[in-house]
Each structure stands twice: as C-alpha cells, then as structure tokens.
Design an enzyme around this catalytic site. Structure first.
Site, PDB file in Angstrom:
ATOM      1  N   ASP A 148       7.478 -23.460  29.435  1.00 34.87           N
ATOM      2  CA  ASP A 148       7.065 -22.058  29.333  1.00 34.87           C
ATOM      3  C   ASP A 148       8.214 -21.159  28.901  1.00 34.87           C
ATOM      4  O   ASP A 148       9.328 -21.242  29.403  1.00 34.87           O
ATOM      5  CB  ASP A 148       6.489 -21.535  30.637  1.00 34.87           C
ATOM      6  CG  ASP A 148       5.863 -20.173  30.428  1.00 34.87           C
ATOM      7  OD1 ASP A 148       4.846 -20.118  29.718  1.00 34.87           O
ATOM      8  OD2 ASP A 148       6.409 -19.177  30.907  1.00 34.87           O
ATOM      9  N   ASP A 301       2.393 -14.965  35.631  1.00 36.17           N
ATOM     10  CA  ASP A 301       3.581 -15.054  34.773  1.00 36.17           C
ATOM     11  C   ASP A 301       4.654 -14.088  35.282  1.00 36.17           C
ATOM     12  O   ASP A 301       5.268 -13.346  34.518  1.00 36.17           O
ATOM     13  CB  ASP A 301       3.235 -14.762  33.312  1.00 36.17           C
ATOM     14  CG  ASP A 301       4.376 -15.098  32.354  1.00 36.17           C
ATOM     15  OD1 ASP A 301       5.362 -15.732  32.783  1.00 36.17           O
ATOM     16  OD2 ASP A 301       4.289 -14.710  31.173  1.00 36.17           O
ATOM     17  N   PHE A 319      11.984 -10.125  27.395  1.00 34.26           N
ATOM     18  CA  PHE A 319      10.538 -10.284  27.500  1.00 34.26           C
ATOM     19  C   PHE A 319      10.135 -10.525  28.955  1.00 34.26           C
ATOM     20  O   PHE A 319      10.783 -11.287  29.664  1.00 34.26           O
ATOM     21  CB  PHE A 319      10.072 -11.492  26.678  1.00 34.26           C
ATOM     22  CG  PHE A 319      10.032 -11.276  25.199  1.00 34.26           C
ATOM     23  CD1 PHE A 319       9.003 -10.547  24.620  1.00 34.26           C
ATOM     24  CD2 PHE A 319      11.012 -11.818  24.372  1.00 34.26           C
ATOM     25  CE1 PHE A 319       8.943 -10.355  23.246  1.00 34.26           C
ATOM     26  CE2 PHE A 319      10.969 -11.645  23.002  1.00 34.26           C
ATOM     27  CZ  PHE A 319       9.937 -10.909  22.431  1.00 34.26           C
ATOM     28  N   GLY A 320       9.045  -9.894  29.393  1.00 32.84           N
ATOM     29  CA  GLY A 320       8.462 -10.245  30.683  1.00 32.84           C
ATOM     30  C   GLY A 320       8.331  -9.095  31.653  1.00 32.84           C
ATOM     31  O   GLY A 320       9.109  -8.144  31.624  1.00 32.84           O
TER      32      GLY A 320
END
EC number: 3.5.2.3
Length: 425
Positions: A148, A301, A319-320
């Site tokens: 991932d 996530d 990112f995230g």
C-alpha cells in the site's frame, strides 16, 4: 469478575436489539435482559456495537515515529471504536523477512492496546520486483500482503505474487496505481485541478491496474482485495468481476464518500490524499457500490503526518489524512442521521462484520457469546464537535476538525478491558 453493559441498543447479527451484555473472563458470556454483575456500565440511550474493524492503517513504526507510533495509533483506533486493525508494512525497515516480521508482530503486541494484524509486503521494499518468501512471512505472523502506497508496476511481478499468495492462502491487498499514468499528479483530473493549477491525476492510473489485476486474479484464483477504490469505473470493474466469479473484495475510505474535489476550498495540504478526492459522479457510484454489495467494506486508510508536512499548499504536502478517530461519527452523522442514505445496521456491518469476514478474522467484528469481549459504545443522541485537542493520534491532518457530529465514542473494550473512556486521559 462479571461485568455488565446495561440497557443499551445492541447491534447483533445484523439487528438492533435492546439488551444487556455480560462479560466474564475476557469473553462475552450472555446477551439478554435483566443481567447483573460485579461491575455495571449504564448504556441507556447508547449504541453498543462490536469493536469496529479497520483493515487499513499506517502506524509509521519503525522509521517515522514522529508521525505516529504503534501506541498512539492504537490509542486513536480505540478512541474511534476500533478494536481490530490491519497495519500496513510501509515502515522502515519493511518487514520482508521472517525475522523482521516476528519483531514487528511482537512490537504490535507489546505496544498496541487493540488487536493489530500485520501485513507483509507483496515485494521486498514495496517498489522492487523481488518477491519475498510468503510462506516464511505467514509463519512469522503476516495475515495478508500489501504494497500500500505503491502499485505493483509490472504484470509479471503481480502474476507471480498472486500465484505464490494463492499457494500460501494469503490475500493480496493492492494499492492500484500505474505510476506512468499517475505521473506525479496531485488533484483529480478536472475543473479543480485546473482552478488550482495543480498536476492532475487521471482515473486511469487506478482503473487500468484494477482491470489488469482482475484478469490475473481470475487466472490464479487468489483472493484479490482492492484498497480504497475511488472511481465509478473501478466500481463497475469490480461489479463485473464479481458477476464472473472472480475472488475479489474491495474497500472504500470514508473521505471518498464524504467529500469530493468540489469540497477542496483552496490549495490546502489537508485535502491531499492518494487516491485523490474524486468528482460527484464517482462519489455517487461509490455509494451505490456499497449499497448493492459491490464494495464490501469501509476502511479508513489512517495516514498520519506531522503538522509541518501538511501545512501550506498541496505541492509540498505529504499524501494522506487520518481517519481512525473520525470515521464512525462523520459517516453516521451524514449518511444515517442526516441524509438517510444508509441504515445504522448497514454502516455497522461495513465497519465490523464485513471486514472481519473478508479477511477471515474469526473473533472480530461480532457480538456473540463465546467471542472476545471487544466492544465499542457510541453516543448517537448528543452532538459533539471534532476538536484537535482531543486526538490521540500524533497526526491531526484531517479536514474534518471542527465538524459537529453525532456518534462520539463513549467507551471501547478489548478482551473486556476498558482501553478508552470518554473524558479520561
């Protein structure tokens, strides 16, 4: 000692019932009425649910503990009502040998306050084409495989990985991304990318790899799980694959159904995630996919970062976004209480028994006599504000801070032990 949770609205076997829950020796003993115990919790007006299951979290330990560590990540999970999580292997070093996997599993057990299942990598460092010894990783404690954060770029590598995963009865959980099409993109291709003058991300970066992998999964028979599907075409591909009998499951992240690229207010790093927020047509397709069973489950996530890594514009931001502490309340408030898109029973299923079933986690996600006393109690009657000061996670990178929600976690138990209680440090 016998502990009783009294007078709650209990989610059991897909139904909501008014009942008490008796806990003894770390297990659920009885679900019934007029139960008594040595210690009692009054759950009048509260929702009593199985501990939620999140098969997709990032705990950053070892290697980046300034973002998150096993302890703080598991505390965030408990605060969100999650008692079982699947931890991704994108840590440093990647647990790609039995020795590293054993060390990772031991660390999860020692530091975590919830049940942590550990992914092994599909390829050695998540970017090479070298496939580790899956049998040895499984023996050392890996419950599934994932790269991932990275797509497997060559079909040959994924084909070999699927064959070996199938031989070892391991799930391949993939981040579907063709890097040549992703091309350093930031915002979903469309008006918002043009408005913000930021590199676009075509949906093809996701969908072409899903299409490839579904054909490989059909050939190999492996259980192929797709992380965070985000586009209408992705849903259509999975729907067709299931109709053809391909062994595929998939998840959607809360932010992809709660938000679209239209919700990005400006060039704000808190809205940078991968996959990116998509358009309203994609969002609608994701909701339909959940409701018709094409999408099997919801997974957060949870991707914490340090504040400095998310401040300023999107180009320089990581990112995230985080999700463990906001998932249930934001989803319940929008889709159950306000818009009435889902029933409460459906939402609980996608966050508990469905992920447990998909990943073969037999003791998780259900309230039944004989099962582990993993329980979450939510306040669905009173409004609360999501505040940064309350986060247990080191990461505060979420656009949901400041929202008024229903469904705040009151208490979380793991094996009958209280691991989170609202209002306590």
């Amino acid at each position: 000692m016998k502990t009783v949770i009294k007078n709650g609205t209990v989610y059991q076997n897909g139904r909501l019932i008014h009942a008490d829950v008796l806990i003894e020796d770390q297990k659920i003993k009885v679900i019934g009425t007029n139960l008594t115990g040595d210690k009692e919790f009054d759950a009048t007006g509260k929702l009593v649910a199985p501990g939620l299951v999140d098969v997709h979290v990032h705990y950053r330990e070892p290697g980046q503990t300034y973002k998150e560590d096993i302890r703080t990540g598991s505390e965030a999970a408990a605060r969100g009502g999650f008692t079982t999580v699947g931890a991704m292997p994108n840590v440093t070093p990647v647990p790609n040998t039995p020795e590293l996997m054993e060390k990772m599993v031991k660390k999860n057990q020692e530091k975590g306050i919830v049940h942590i299942f550990q992914y092994g990598p599909i390829t050695n460092d998540e970017t090479t084409d070298i496939i580790p010894d899956y049998a040895a990783l499984k023996k050392a404690g890996a419950f599934a495989l994932s790269n991932d954060g990275h797509g497997v770029q060559t079909a040959q590598t994924m084909y070999l990985a699927m064959q070996k995963a199938k031989a070892n009865n391991l799930i391949i959980a993939t981040h579907a991304q063709d890097d040549s099409l992703f091309n350093h993109g930031i915002v979903n291709e469309g008006k918002k990318a043009e408005e913000l003058n930021l590199p676009p991300v075509t949906e093809l970066a996701e969908t072409t790899q899903i299409a490839r992998d579904l054909l490989l999964a059909q050939k190999t028979g492996v259980h192929y799980h797709i992380c965070h599907v985000s586009t209408k075409t992705s849903v259509e591909l999975v729907r067709m694959a299931k109709a053809r009998g391909i062994n595929v499951t998939c998840e959607v992240a809360p932010h992809h159904i709660l938000l679209t690229d239209d919700d990005i207010p400006k060039d704000n790093g808190y809205y940078k995630m991968n996959p990116p927020l998509r358009n309203k047509e994609d969002q609608a397709a994701l909701l339909v996919g959940l409701l018709d069973g094409t999408i099997d489950l919801i997974a957060t996530d949870h991707a914490p970062h340090a504040k400095k890594e998310k401040q300023g514009g999107m180009k320089g931001a990581a990112f995230g976004i985080t999700g463990s502490e906001t998932a249930f309340s934001t989803l319940y408030t929008k889709f159950v209480k306000k818009d009435k898109v889902f029933t409460l029973e459906q939402l609980l299923s996608w966050l508990s028994d469905k992920p447990a079933e998909a990943f073969g986690l037999k003791d998780a996600g259900v309230l039944e006599p004989g099962k582990n006393a993993d329980i979450a109690i939510f306040d669905i009657e009173h409004e609360a504000t999501i505040e940064e000061k309350d986060y247990k996670s080191k990461g505060v990178n979420t656009p949901f801070t400041g929202q008024k929600v229903y469904g705040e976690t009151v208490m979380t138990m793991v094996n009958g032990k209280v691991v989170y209680q609202r209002g306590t440090k």
